[in-house]
Design an enzyme around this catalytic site. Structure first.
Site, mmCIF file in Angstrom:
data_model
loop_
_atom_site.group_PDB
_atom_site.id
_atom_site.type_symbol
_atom_site.label_atom_id
_atom_site.label_comp_id
_atom_site.label_asym_id
_atom_site.label_seq_id
_atom_site.Cartn_x
_atom_site.Cartn_y
_atom_site.Cartn_z
ATOM 1 N N HIS A 1 44.737 26.526 66.032
ATOM 2 C CA HIS A 1 45.480 27.151 67.143
ATOM 3 C C HIS A 1 46.994 27.003 67.025
ATOM 4 O O HIS A 1 47.736 27.899 67.364
ATOM 5 C CB HIS A 1 44.960 26.654 68.514
ATOM 6 N N ASP A 2 47.457 25.856 66.505
ATOM 7 C CA ASP A 2 48.906 25.642 66.429
ATOM 8 C C ASP A 2 49.448 25.719 65.002
ATOM 9 O O ASP A 2 50.507 25.174 64.719
ATOM 10 C CB ASP A 2 49.258 24.268 67.030
ATOM 11 N N LYS B 1 53.065 26.325 64.042
ATOM 12 C CA LYS B 1 54.140 25.326 64.198
ATOM 13 C C LYS B 1 54.726 24.915 62.850
ATOM 14 O O LYS B 1 55.793 24.306 62.793
ATOM 15 C CB LYS B 1 53.620 24.100 64.955
ATOM 16 N N HIS C 1 46.145 31.576 72.416
ATOM 17 C CA HIS C 1 45.818 30.341 73.145
ATOM 18 C C HIS C 1 46.834 29.975 74.226
ATOM 19 O O HIS C 1 46.594 29.075 75.021
ATOM 20 C CB HIS C 1 45.573 29.167 72.183
HETATM 21 FE FE LIG Z 1 50.165 26.109 70.866
HETATM 22 FE FE LIG Z 2 46.853 21.720 70.675
#
Ligand SMILES: [Fe+2]
Ligand SMILES: [Fe+2]
Length: 385
Positions: A245-246, A249, A300
């Site tokens: 989900h991340d 980043k 998300h």
């Molecule tokens: Fe996120």
């Molecule tokens: Fe997270």
């Protein structure tokens, strides 16, 4: 109509068994089917199957029809045998040759092994005839051993007749090919899933997040998917895709991602781009796992009332996996300790999420989620920081 004679029946059985075995990709189910087929073709009373893994013979599965009829439970736990001639199965694995033993109590001295009757005594069973066949793959390498016990002809225990050896060898070889393929494809799948997980980890580590956050939130997501009746494949794909989900980043500069104080509005805008960035990294893949990962990365942070980002999608326009992971991600963030806050109590988190029904979260999903507290708490405890 012509009635098939015994030979034709056997061919038919072999062809059908070959087809079934070649299509099975779940190792446990495959081993079950191999033993079932071998029992039927050899008219044996019992059967055990060993597979060579890490240079030892790993006992995988056994059936014993007599003991099953009497409701006697027999050991099914895995154990290992050395790859040498000191045991019957080991001997066949090493020599690669079938052994047809008329009476195990009258073994010739030519063998290094003796029949070990300790488990017979324990179980009140008597092993007499045995047919032990090496399981070989396409290149002729022994990958396991099939051990058949007590040829049963109308209730009478007899030596295994020669005629069963050929068909049984066909089954053993088909089994060897299927076992090898299944082990290889399992390994490949595991490596694929692990690589995906590690990709998610790469992003989280920069964010000083722990790997446990990914484990917990992906399991919470799976629990919720199951609770709303999604099928096993969806649940499993979600479990393995949620850690992504991340992943976006990775593209957020350190001075923003690791800033200890509050982000400025400009920095916050950059931070928010991680959703779109993650989507760009994962999109357009042929792998369902990465496709779902792309959807989750993108959605998300969407909110049910349309106030989320990056697209401000509302309600059902937000993909289901985005709505599920939103709850799982926030639930885990709140129930975990962070450097700037302590962990909230479960009841406070439930109150908060309930107050966000229809705002941040899909109301229906919030209800289903908090009905699963027993499972959620067990994941929380299993992957504690
Ligand atoms: Fe996120
Ligand atoms: Fe997270």
């Amino acid at each position: 109509m012509q009635v098939a004679n015994g030979q034709e029946k056997l061919y038919q059985e072999l062809i059908e068994a070959g087809l079934v075995l070649s299509q099975e990709r779940d190792l446990d189910v495959l081993l079950d089917k191999i033993v079932e087929t071998a029992l039927s073709i050899a008219q044996a009373d019992a059967c055990s199957l060993y597979v060579i893994q890490n240079n030892v013979l790993e006992f995988k599965i056994a059936r014993n029809l007599t003991l099953e009829k009497k409701n006697v439970s027999y050991p099914k736990n895995s154990f290992q045998l050395k790859l040498d001639s000191n045991t019957l199965a080991g001997h066949v694995a090493v020599s690669g040759k079938t052994l047809n033993i008329q009476d195990v109590h009258r073994l010739h001295d030519q063998y290094d092994f003796k029949f070990d009757n300790s488990s017979d005594i324990k179980l009140g069973y008597e092993t007499r005839s045995m047919l032990v066949v090496p399981v070989k793959n396409l290149s002729g390498t022994v990958v396991g051993v099939l051990q058949l016990i007590n040829h049963n002809r109308n209730g009478e225990i007899l030596p295994f007749p020669r005629e069963v050896i050929s068909p049984l060898t066909v089954i053993a070889n088909q089994s060897g090919i299927s076992i090898t393929n299944t082990l290889l494809s399992n390994q490949l799948e595991e490596a694929h899933i692990e690589t995906v997980y590690r990709l998610g980890m790469a992003a989280e580590t920069r964010d000083k997040e722990t790997g446990n956050h990914l484990k917990r939130m992906s399991h919470y997501s799976k629990i919720l998917a199951k609770a709303i009746g999604m099928d096993e494949t969806y649940q499993q794909t979600l479990l393995n895709a949620a850690p992504l989900h991340d992943v976006g980043k990775i593209g957020i500069p350190d001075h923003i991602l690791q800033k200890n104080s509050k982000l400025t509005p400009e920095e916050w805008e950059i931070m928010k781009t991680h959703a779109e960035l993650g989507y760009q990294i994962l999109k357009d893949s042929k792998a369902p796992l990465l496709n779902m990962g792309a959807e989750i990365a993108l959605s998300h942070h969407e909110k049910f009332d349309g106030t989320g980002y990056p697209k401000g999608l509302k309600g059902d326009r937000i993909p289901l996996e985005g709505r599920i992971t939103a709850i799982a991600d926030v639930f885990d963030a709140l129930t975990s300790r962070r450097c700037y806050k302590k962990a909230w109590d479960f009841s406070d988190v439930q109150d908060y999420c309930t107050s966000e029904k229809g705002k941040h979260f899909d109301p229906e999903l919030v209800d289903r989620f908090f009905e699963q507290m027993t499972e959620i708490v067990s994941i929380y405890n299993k992957y504690k920081d």
